[in-house]
Design an enzyme around this catalytic site. Structure first.
Site, mmCIF file in Angstrom:
data_model
loop_
_atom_site.group_PDB
_atom_site.id
_atom_site.type_symbol
_atom_site.label_atom_id
_atom_site.label_comp_id
_atom_site.label_asym_id
_atom_site.label_seq_id
_atom_site.Cartn_x
_atom_site.Cartn_y
_atom_site.Cartn_z
ATOM 1 N N PHE A 524 22.205 19.515 -31.216
ATOM 2 C CA PHE A 524 23.614 19.669 -31.593
ATOM 3 C C PHE A 524 24.353 18.423 -31.118
ATOM 4 O O PHE A 524 24.428 18.144 -29.917
ATOM 5 C CB PHE A 524 24.205 20.917 -30.937
ATOM 6 C CG PHE A 524 25.603 21.239 -31.390
ATOM 7 C CD1 PHE A 524 25.827 22.215 -32.349
ATOM 8 C CD2 PHE A 524 26.696 20.572 -30.864
ATOM 9 C CE1 PHE A 524 27.118 22.512 -32.770
ATOM 10 C CE2 PHE A 524 27.989 20.862 -31.279
ATOM 11 C CZ PHE A 524 28.204 21.839 -32.229
ATOM 12 N N ASP A 610 22.335 11.938 -25.630
ATOM 13 C CA ASP A 610 23.587 12.683 -25.787
ATOM 14 C C ASP A 610 23.773 13.560 -24.546
ATOM 15 O O ASP A 610 23.147 14.604 -24.389
ATOM 16 C CB ASP A 610 23.512 13.548 -27.053
ATOM 17 C CG ASP A 610 24.797 14.311 -27.325
ATOM 18 O OD1 ASP A 610 25.653 14.387 -26.424
ATOM 19 O OD2 ASP A 610 24.931 14.854 -28.442
ATOM 20 N N LYS A 639 33.572 15.975 -23.053
ATOM 21 C CA LYS A 639 33.814 17.290 -22.464
ATOM 22 C C LYS A 639 34.449 17.203 -21.083
ATOM 23 O O LYS A 639 35.644 16.989 -20.951
ATOM 24 C CB LYS A 639 32.531 18.124 -22.472
ATOM 25 C CG LYS A 639 32.121 18.602 -23.877
ATOM 26 C CD LYS A 639 31.054 19.657 -23.818
ATOM 27 C CE LYS A 639 30.611 20.099 -25.224
ATOM 28 N NZ LYS A 639 31.634 20.813 -25.979
#
Length: 855
Positions: A524, A610, A639
């Site tokens: 993802f 990532d 984030k």
């Protein structure tokens, strides 16, 4: 307790419907089984054409049976609806005959066993508002006017909140005084509005003037004059048809309580006014489908006058209430509170009896905003915004999320966050084990981050500047380079994880001159178009194709396949997550990441790691790639970099790659971000990194993660509903066992039409994931613990508390999960046992202790 309620035919069509559908089967299937309705219409029409059509006898008839009716707190009642053979207009023309039929209906109800009779809307015309019949009836009677008043008030206050109407600044017209309903509404609304207009007929002038003086309002004898001055109108006359829609000011709200209706017409003729059907009460879910005509056919609502009769029966109160002209204001509030206690709702708006759609709500709010010119309302505090938060979110953000909250309680409205906890409007605390999907490593509103942002604002730090030097941006870039794996010196700032991935993909293509991109199945990386192209889950990609060309995926963990794929030397980059969080919390096999780094260097492919979700301490190290000591070419971050308060993302890369891509005067501005590296976001990032180092949060994540992982592993050995626990640090996935096949099959077979299975994609997978839904509900509403499933693997519950979480909180979390699993095992075993044994003829399964009851 038995009760009865009196109605009159609304029109000749309603009488025709009764004759057409004598057994109620047509309306019983309406909205549920279209094929059954079509078949019933066909047979009913054939019977109707074949039979003679005598006129209905002019006598009282039983129109409907209600019950058993059970409220949300378990109270029960049983009722009958009696219909008198006069329409509203006929009652107006011949009140004496209407009164005779009403007396007959009351006598029939008493003979049936009713201890209470609701007289309904006819009492404003005949019978001295119930007092005449109360003296002659063998049982108690009520008009239902008190709950009607309460409902009208709730309609008014709800519409004021929904459309930002400040009643203190409004002229409000009350049409129909000195009638008992509108007079009571006026008395209760007067303290809340700016100016009150009381509108009455000529024969009530004296009483209206006295009421106007008492309430500090103004008497008017003309409805036309009133609606030319007021944009909020409440009307409850006994005659009906007295308000012309065309006379209303743009932006006017009319709450029409009249029976027959006071607003002329059967539907809205203008889009710039809002005509609300007042006096409708939404019954509890426990009462739906108990009546073919009164409860189900009309959107789950009943007239409030019927609602009051039902409420008295639920409370076993066979007493006369709401009689005469002067209603008790205390009784109005009391009956309203009793209605709420039984599960009745007053927060839906109906226009001409139809639920008001969200599209119209948004349109009318805009119309009123322009019509009134009231553009300077303050934003308001969080708590002031809360009352309309769910409705506004449904209307403008996510109707699906709102539907989930209505049907299951899965969705809460949180008004405050502090540390590891979220708080609802009642100040109930919920342990946050979602952490904004990794954006809240420091928890909510960490004091150091709040202070850093406040300091930057007080010092008037520059907001967003391009082609200039921002001290905050440079300082954060330097700190990130210091913490990052060796070789990562250059930093590009953006706003989110998907933007950092976009920057990484573009860097790979421009610096290598290659087009193809490689990623892992189950990965993802974001939902913008480029990031979506390297997404490892087909369900996310499929609706948006065609995506970027040259993107391929391989299963993670297969070193030989990776080597064969990269040996073509056609790939610009291989992008990978150290742990596939959304895919089900799958860590990479040991050694795979270091092998990938070596293969990428050998084939001239950039390795993009990532760390949007795994970075900044989440896995027990500042960056997850440190566990294998690799040095990626590009690292994506976002984030939690903003400390849970500011959106910020970053892409870190090697100096030589950056200069190759953007190192000339012609290329340095090829990829930029207007808001990237803003002062407040960078100030939050600087504070975040400082807290991570000073409070040793990565070490705490490792210790608490070990405690959590060990506890969940032990639980997996005991709980039948659990399959596995995976993850690292405080990034944990708890996989549940699918619902047993016999329960899935029984669930499918329980839908007689099979429409659910045909209309919901991957229906069996959805049903198999029921244990996770059970866990979500129990943890949230039973233990005040907020969790979520992995989006790409709904059988996995993500357990992702902030890095500030304590050992005691982990212990509480483990206890709650253990209790939840006991409950799931017990209920699944009990239901599955009964179904399984019943299917082979053993019908005593309920008496066998198949599983131990939860503690």
């Amino acid at each position: 307790m038995k009760f009865a309620f009196l109605v009159h035919p609304l029109s000749r069509e309603t009488d025709g419907l009764v004759r057409f559908d004598l057994d109620g089967s047509l309306l019983r299937n309406w909205g549920i089984d279209p094929a059954a309705v079509a078949a019933r219409l066909n047979s009913a029409m054939a019977q109707s054409l074949a039979a003679e059509k005598p006129e209905l006898e002019p006598t009282v008839t039983v129109f409907d049976e209600l019950g058993p009716l059970t409220s949300t707190n378990g109270a029960a009642a049983e009722g009958r609806i009696y219909q008198i053979p006069l329409t509203a207009l006929q009652i107006l023309e011949n009140p004496d005959e209407a009164l005779r039929h009403m007396e007959e209906a009351v006598a029939l109800a008493a003979e049936w066993g009713a201890r209470l009779v609701g007289l309904g809307s006819m009492t404003g015309i005949v019978g001295s508002r119930g007092e005449y019949l109360a003296k002659r009836s063998p049982v108690a009677v009520t008009t239902g006017n008190s709950l009607t008043v309460y409902t009208a008030l709730q309609n008014l206050f709800h519409v004021a909140e929904a459309f930002d109407i400040n009643l203190k600044h409004e002229t409000v017209a009350m049409v129909g005084v000195p009638g008992s309903i509108i007079s009571a509404v006026a008395a209760l609304v007067a303290p809340h509005c700016g100016k009150l207009l009381l509108v009455g007929r000529n024969n009530g002038t004296g009483a209206v003037r006295r009421l106007a003086e008492q309430l500090g309002g103004e008497y008017l004898g003309s409805i036309g004059e009133a609606v030319s001055r007021a944009r909020v109108v409440v009307s409850a006359t006994s005659s009906g048809g007295c308000i012309d829609q065309q006379q209303l000011l743009p932006g006017t709200v009319v709450i029409d309580i009249g029976v027959p209706t006071d607003v002329i017409g059967q539907q809205a003729s203008r889009s710039d006014v809002l005509i609300l059907t007042g006096g409708l009460t939404r019954v509890p879910e426990t009462m739906r489908s108990t009546s073919s005509r009164m409860l189900r056919f009309h959107h789950g609502v009943i007239p409030s006058c019927l609602g009051e009769t039902l409420l008295l029966a639920l409370d076993q109160r066979a007493e006369c209430l709401s009689l005469g002209r002067d209603l008790s204001l205390d009784s109005i509030q009391e009956i309203g509170m009793r209605a709420r206690a039984h599960g009745f709702e007053f927060n839906r708006l109906y226009s001409f009896g139809i639920p008001l759609g969200d599209g119209f709500s948004a349109q009318f709010r805009k119309v009123r905003w322009h019509a009134t010119g009231n553009h300077n309302e303050p934003v308001g505090e969080t708590r002031k915004l809360t009352s309309q938060a769910a409705a506004r979110h449904a209307r403008h953000c996510s109707p699906v999320l709102h539907a989930l909250s209505q049907s299951s309680g899965f969705v809460k409205t949180f008004v405050r966050g502090a540390g590891a906890y979220l708080y609802d409007a009642r100040e109930q605390a919920y342990l946050d084990c979602v952490s904004g999907f990794g954006a809240l490593n420091l928890g909510h509103n960490h004091p150091a981050v709040v202070h850093a942002i406040s300091e930057a604002m007080q010092q008037q730090a520059p907001g967003f500047v391009q082609s200039a030097v921002n001290p905050y941006q440079g300082a954060l870039a330097a700190d990130l380079a210091m913490l990052a794996p060796p070789g990562l010196e250059m930093v590009f700032f953006c706003n989110s994880g998907t933007e950092s991935v976009e920057a990484a993909l573009k860097l790979a293509r421009i610096s290598t001159g290659r087009e193809k991109l490689l990623s892992c199945m189950g990965g993802f990386h974001g939902k913008s178009l480029g990031s979506l192209s390297v997404m490892g889950t087909a369900e996310y990609r499929r609706p948006f194709g065609p995506l970027l060309p040259g993107c391929e995926t391989i299963p993670p963990g297969d070193k030989e396949l990776l080597e064969r794929t990269l040996s073509s030397r056609q790939f610009a980059a291989f992008i990978i997550e150290p742990i596939q969080a959304e895919g089900g919390m799958y860590p990479l096999p040991e050694g795979y990441l270091s092998t990938a780094a070596e293969l990428c260097r050998r084939t001239g492919t950039l390795l993009i790691v990532d760390e949007v979700q795994t970075g900044l301490g989440r896995t027990g190290a500042i960056f997850a790639c440190e566990h294998e000591g690799i040095e990626p070419d590009v690292l994506c971050l976002a984030k939690s970099l903003g400390g849970g308060l500011m959106p910020i993302g970053a892409m870190l890369t090697r100096r030589e790659l950056w200069l190759k891509a953007y190192g000339t005067i012609q290329t340095f501005a090829l990829h930029t971000s207007t808001f990237g590296g803003g002062s407040l976001a960078c100030a939050a990032g600087l504070a975040t990194l400082q807290v991570l180092r000073h409070d040793r949060l990565a070490e705490n994540a490792a210790a608490r993660g070990e405690q959590l992982h060990r506890g969940l592993t032990d639980l997996c050995r005991k709980a039948h509903c659990l399959k596995a626990v995976r993850g690292q640090g405080l990034l944990i996935g708890l996989e549940f066992t699918p619902l047993p096949a016999n329960l899935v099959a029984h669930w499918r077979a329980s839908d007689p039409t099979g429409m659910a299975a045909m209309s919901i994609p991957r229906y069996d997978n959805y049903v198999e994931g029921f244990p996770v839904l059970h866990a979500l509900q129990t943890l949230l509403n039973g233990h005040n613990i907020y969790v979520q499933p992995c989006r790409s693997n709904p059988l996995v519950l993500r357990v992702q508390p902030p890095l500030i979480t304590t050992a005691e909180e982990i212990k509480r979390l483990l206890t709650a999960i253990e209790r939840t699993c006991e409950e799931i095992d017990y209920s699944t075993g009990l239901i599955g046992g009964v179904i399984g044994r019943s299917s082979i003829g053993e019908h005593d399964a309920a008496s066998r202790h198949l599983v131990q009851a939860p503690r």
